[in-house]
Design a protein around this motif. Structure first.
Motif, PDB file in Angstrom:
ATOM      1  N   THR A   1      -5.555   1.870   3.930  1.00 48.79           N
ATOM      2  CA  THR A   1      -5.757   2.786   2.809  1.00 48.79           C
ATOM      3  C   THR A   1      -4.705   3.882   2.836  1.00 48.79           C
ATOM      4  OG1 THR A   1      -8.153   2.434   2.959  1.00 48.79           O
ATOM      5  CG2 THR A   1      -7.396   4.295   1.620  1.00 48.79           C
ATOM      6  N   LEU A   2      -4.161   4.174   1.677  1.00 44.41           N
ATOM      7  CA  LEU A   2      -3.224   5.292   1.556  1.00 44.41           C
ATOM      8  C   LEU A   2      -3.629   6.108   0.333  1.00 44.41           C
ATOM      9  CD1 LEU A   2       0.540   5.354   2.204  1.00 44.41           C
ATOM     10  CD2 LEU A   2      -0.328   6.412   0.121  1.00 44.41           C
ATOM     11  N   ILE A   3      -3.811   7.402   0.518  1.00 46.27           N
ATOM     12  CA  ILE A   3      -4.150   8.305  -0.572  1.00 46.27           C
ATOM     13  C   ILE A   3      -3.000   9.281  -0.769  1.00 46.27           C
ATOM     14  CG2 ILE A   3      -5.764  10.047  -1.411  1.00 46.27           C
ATOM     15  CD1 ILE A   3      -7.900   8.771   0.349  1.00 46.27           C
ATOM     16  N   SER A   4      -2.467   9.312  -1.960  1.00 47.67           N
ATOM     17  CA  SER A   4      -1.375  10.216  -2.310  1.00 47.67           C
ATOM     18  C   SER A   4      -1.873  11.226  -3.330  1.00 47.67           C
ATOM     19  CB  SER A   4      -0.189   9.434  -2.881  1.00 47.67           C
ATOM     20  OG  SER A   4       0.774  10.304  -3.430  1.00 47.67           O
ATOM     21  N   SER A   5      -1.756  12.496  -3.011  1.00 52.88           N
ATOM     22  CA  SER A   5      -2.204  13.524  -3.943  1.00 52.88           C
ATOM     23  C   SER A   5      -1.390  13.506  -5.233  1.00 52.88           C
ATOM     24  CB  SER A   5      -2.103  14.911  -3.290  1.00 52.88           C
ATOM     25  OG  SER A   5      -0.769  15.168  -2.879  1.00 52.88           O
ATOM     26  N   ASP A   6      -0.177  12.997  -5.176  1.00 50.64           N
ATOM     27  CA  ASP A   6       0.688  12.946  -6.361  1.00 50.64           C
ATOM     28  C   ASP A   6       0.538  11.650  -7.153  1.00 50.64           C
ATOM     29  OD1 ASP A   6       1.753  15.407  -5.647  1.00 50.64           O
ATOM     30  OD2 ASP A   6       3.332  14.497  -4.427  1.00 50.64           O
ATOM     31  N   GLN A   7       0.338  10.534  -6.435  1.00 52.07           N
ATOM     32  CA  GLN A   7       0.416   9.229  -7.085  1.00 52.07           C
ATOM     33  C   GLN A   7      -0.929   8.541  -7.271  1.00 52.07           C
ATOM     34  OE1 GLN A   7       3.335   8.317  -8.238  1.00 52.07           O
ATOM     35  NE2 GLN A   7       4.470   9.967  -7.250  1.00 52.07           N
ATOM     36  N   GLY A   8      -1.856   8.736  -6.343  1.00 45.15           N
ATOM     37  CA  GLY A   8      -3.131   8.052  -6.473  1.00 45.15           C
ATOM     38  C   GLY A   8      -3.607   7.448  -5.175  1.00 45.15           C
ATOM     39  N   TYR A   9      -4.171   6.228  -5.265  1.00 43.25           N
ATOM     40  CA  TYR A   9      -4.874   5.605  -4.145  1.00 43.25           C
ATOM     41  C   TYR A   9      -4.499   4.129  -4.089  1.00 43.25           C
ATOM     42  CZ  TYR A   9      -9.014   3.496  -1.868  1.00 43.25           C
ATOM     43  OH  TYR A   9      -9.863   2.767  -1.070  1.00 43.25           O
ATOM     44  N   ALA A  10      -4.356   3.614  -2.877  1.00 45.23           N
ATOM     45  CA  ALA A  10      -4.097   2.181  -2.713  1.00 45.23           C
ATOM     46  C   ALA A  10      -4.782   1.694  -1.450  1.00 45.23           C
ATOM     47  CB  ALA A  10      -2.591   1.909  -2.625  1.00 45.23           C
ATOM     48  N   SER A  11      -5.281   0.464  -1.495  1.00 45.76           N
ATOM     49  CA  SER A  11      -5.903  -0.121  -0.306  1.00 45.76           C
ATOM     50  C   SER A  11      -5.713  -1.629  -0.336  1.00 45.76           C
ATOM     51  CB  SER A  11      -7.396   0.220  -0.225  1.00 45.76           C
ATOM     52  OG  SER A  11      -8.119  -0.448  -1.239  1.00 45.76           O
TER      53      SER A  11
ATOM     54  N   VAL B   1       0.829  -1.197   0.000  1.00 44.58           N
ATOM     55  CA  VAL B   1       0.000   0.000   0.000  1.00 44.58           C
ATOM     56  C   VAL B   1       0.869   1.256   0.000  1.00 44.58           C
ATOM     57  CG1 VAL B   1      -1.683   1.321   1.346  1.00 44.58           C
ATOM     58  CG2 VAL B   1      -1.972  -1.133   1.078  1.00 44.58           C
ATOM     59  N   SER B   2       2.000   1.183   0.721  1.00 44.01           N
ATOM     60  CA  SER B   2       2.868   2.349   0.858  1.00 44.01           C
ATOM     61  C   SER B   2       3.655   2.653  -0.408  1.00 44.01           C
ATOM     62  CB  SER B   2       3.848   2.135   2.015  1.00 44.01           C
ATOM     63  OG  SER B   2       3.157   1.896   3.223  1.00 44.01           O
ATOM     64  N   ALA B   3       3.622   1.744  -1.378  1.00 42.79           N
ATOM     65  CA  ALA B   3       4.432   1.922  -2.583  1.00 42.79           C
ATOM     66  C   ALA B   3       4.056   3.179  -3.357  1.00 42.79           C
ATOM     67  CB  ALA B   3       4.302   0.699  -3.488  1.00 42.79           C
ATOM     68  N   ILE B   4       2.800   3.643  -3.224  1.00 49.54           N
ATOM     69  CA  ILE B   4       2.395   4.828  -3.985  1.00 49.54           C
ATOM     70  C   ILE B   4       2.656   6.117  -3.210  1.00 49.54           C
ATOM     71  CG2 ILE B   4       0.563   3.506  -5.120  1.00 49.54           C
ATOM     72  CD1 ILE B   4      -1.379   5.376  -3.479  1.00 49.54           C
ATOM     73  N   GLY B   5       3.080   5.990  -1.962  1.00 50.00           N
ATOM     74  CA  GLY B   5       3.253   7.173  -1.124  1.00 50.00           C
ATOM     75  C   GLY B   5       4.546   7.900  -1.413  1.00 50.00           C
ATOM     76  N   SER B   6       4.522   9.214  -1.282  1.00 48.30           N
ATOM     77  CA  SER B   6       5.722  10.026  -1.337  1.00 48.30           C
ATOM     78  C   SER B   6       5.701  10.955  -0.132  1.00 48.30           C
ATOM     79  CB  SER B   6       5.785  10.834  -2.636  1.00 48.30           C
ATOM     80  OG  SER B   6       4.653  11.680  -2.750  1.00 48.30           O
ATOM     81  N   GLY B   7       6.877  11.367   0.312  1.00 46.74           N
ATOM     82  CA  GLY B   7       6.922  12.159   1.541  1.00 46.74           C
ATOM     83  C   GLY B   7       6.630  11.268   2.735  1.00 46.74           C
ATOM     84  N   ASN B   8       5.718  11.695   3.582  1.00 48.57           N
ATOM     85  CA  ASN B   8       5.321  10.905   4.748  1.00 48.57           C
ATOM     86  C   ASN B   8       3.799  10.914   4.853  1.00 48.57           C
ATOM     87  OD1 ASN B   8       5.318   9.421   7.109  1.00 48.57           O
ATOM     88  ND2 ASN B   8       5.834  11.157   8.416  1.00 48.57           N
ATOM     89  N   PRO B   9       3.114  10.138   3.987  1.00 50.82           N
ATOM     90  CA  PRO B   9       1.655  10.165   3.970  1.00 50.82           C
ATOM     91  C   PRO B   9       1.047   9.477   5.187  1.00 50.82           C
ATOM     92  CG  PRO B   9       2.468   8.461   2.514  1.00 50.82           C
ATOM     93  CD  PRO B   9       3.670   9.194   3.010  1.00 50.82           C
ATOM     94  N   THR B  10      -0.252   9.646   5.343  1.00 46.52           N
ATOM     95  CA  THR B  10      -1.001   9.005   6.428  1.00 46.52           C
ATOM     96  C   THR B  10      -1.529   7.656   5.956  1.00 46.52           C
ATOM     97  OG1 THR B  10      -1.662  11.133   7.359  1.00 46.52           O
ATOM     98  CG2 THR B  10      -2.978   9.212   7.972  1.00 46.52           C
ATOM     99  N   LEU B  11      -1.326   6.638   6.771  1.00 45.39           N
ATOM    100  CA  LEU B  11      -1.854   5.308   6.496  1.00 45.39           C
ATOM    101  C   LEU B  11      -3.105   5.113   7.347  1.00 45.39           C
ATOM    102  CD1 LEU B  11      -1.386   2.611   4.994  1.00 45.39           C
ATOM    103  CD2 LEU B  11      -0.054   1.860   6.969  1.00 45.39           C
ATOM    104  N   ARG B  12      -4.246   4.938   6.689  1.00 44.14           N
ATOM    105  CA  ARG B  12      -5.539   4.830   7.382  1.00 44.14           C
ATOM    106  C   ARG B  12      -5.847   3.375   7.722  1.00 44.14           C
ATOM    107  NH1 ARG B  12     -11.000   7.955   6.709  1.00 44.14           N
ATOM    108  NH2 ARG B  12     -12.519   6.401   7.440  1.00 44.14           N
TER     109      ARG B  12
END
Length: 369
Positions: free
Chosen positions: A293-303, A269-280
């Protein structure tokens, strides 16, 4: 001064003391290694403003004496030499180093300018197995703050009492506690010290091949001794935070997870994250499901959804993705993992059990709906 020593023995010795050389200092002498040759022994000593390391090896000493040469340069040269005897001789304020067909001349510093190795008289000490203590240190030292202005939060609390070793570290956003049972026959009463986290990790890393290590304290120092190595660092005198008050005594939700599966899911799930996103974390105790769930404003969405054994209150919370990744990097290979949540707006506690019991508390991040 003149001596001959095996290349691998000298390279290993320099790798041990290299951690004590230089650092942030601007004093040239502290970038050097003091070499003392006497009675078939080479004694290597490095120091900076934080630590001092001394290591001894055997050598053929033809002329006793002392010399200071740049530690990192000498180490790099020695590692590059062939597997053959290394000859070291002082000639007109230069160190002449020869090995097989290679020869080097290094400018030296004045040994009289090199600080004395710290004198100490141990007040309390304990002998501990290196393998166990190294594993415990690897689970906590990164949690300590890296900000030197935060005082005692840059240290690790180490206690030994009733045959139980415990290490504790916190940066005020998370807390790591690990403990295990071990024989401590030489300890009378209890032992306690707060050690700078990086020094604690370094001390164990340079003594990893020894079976046991002596950890001792003076009023101002913590001393580690194993084999032919002695490592001295400062003892932190501030009061460590009352960490037990941070650990919830009861929880509204408890879940059991497979550590390996959970770690793999977090990594995906963290593969799409950049910086230090929030993991829900969305937890449904009745259905026995945890949705990451991880939502990245730059990369997209993963769950990803995991099956869990859970009881208590359902709900959602979020954590720093880096903090959760750090937990798995430090938790080791224990199979079973327990997640405890007192309240979905308060810190969560991750626990693993094995030879070393591990507790990791992480502060939540407010979720945007």
């Amino acid at each position: 001064m003149k001596f001959t020593v095996s290349q691998d023995s000298l390279a290993d010795a320099l790798s041990v003391v290299l951690k004590g050389a230089g650092g942030a200092t601007t004093l040239p002498i502290l970038n050097g290694v003091l070499i003392k040759a006497y009675d078939g022994v080479l004694e290597l000593h490095t120091t900076n403003t934080e630590i001092s390391i001394k290591h001894r090896i055997t050598a053929r000493v033809d002329e006793p004496g002392e010399a200071v040469v740049p530690c990192k340069l000498f180490s790099n040269i020695t590692k590059a030499l062939p597997d053959a005897p290394v000859s070291f001789e002082v000639v007109e304020r230069q160190a002449v180093i020869s090995c097989a067909k290679s020869s080097f001349r290094l400018n030296m510093l004045d040994p009289r300018d090199f600080p004395e190795f710290p004198a100490y008289a141990i007040e309390s000490c304990v002998d501990l197995p290196v393998s166990v203590l190294s594993e415990m240190v690897s689970r906590v030292w990164r949690v300590a703050s890296k900000d030197r202005s935060r005082g005692v939060l840059t240290g690790v609390l180490m206690t030994v009492e009733n045959n139980t070793i415990r290490l504790v570290a916190t940066d005020s956003y998370r807390l790591a506690v690990c403990d295990t049972q071990v024989e401590t026959s030489n300890l009378e009463g209890s032992f306690e010290a707060i050690v700078p986290s990086e020094s604690l990790n370094d001390a164990l890393s340079v003594m990893g091949d020894a079976p046991t290590i002596m950890v001792g304290v003076t009023d101002a120092q913590v001393v580690f001794e194993a084999g032919n190595t002695c490592y001295v660092t400062r003892r932190m005198k501030e009061s460590f935070p009352s960490y037990r008050m941070l650990i919830p005594s009861a929880c509204a939700m408890t879940a059991k997870l497979d550590n390996t599966s959970f770690a793999a899911a977090v990594k995906r799930v963290s593969a799409i994250g950049s910086g230090n996103p929030t993991l829900r974390f969305d937890i449904d105790t009745e259905a026995g499901v945890l949705k990451l769930t991880l939502i990245s404003s730059d990369q997209g969405y993963a769950s990803e959804t995991l099956d869990i054994e859970a009881e208590g209150k359902s709900g959602c919370t979020g954590f720093s993705c880096h903090y959760i990744a750090d937990f798995f990097n430090m938790a080791g290979h224990d199979k079973d993992l327990t997640l405890e949540i007192q309240d979905y707006g308060r810190p969560a506690v991750f626990k693993t059990y094995g030879k070393v019991n591990y507790l990791y508390l992480a502060m939540p991040i407010r979720l945007s709906e």
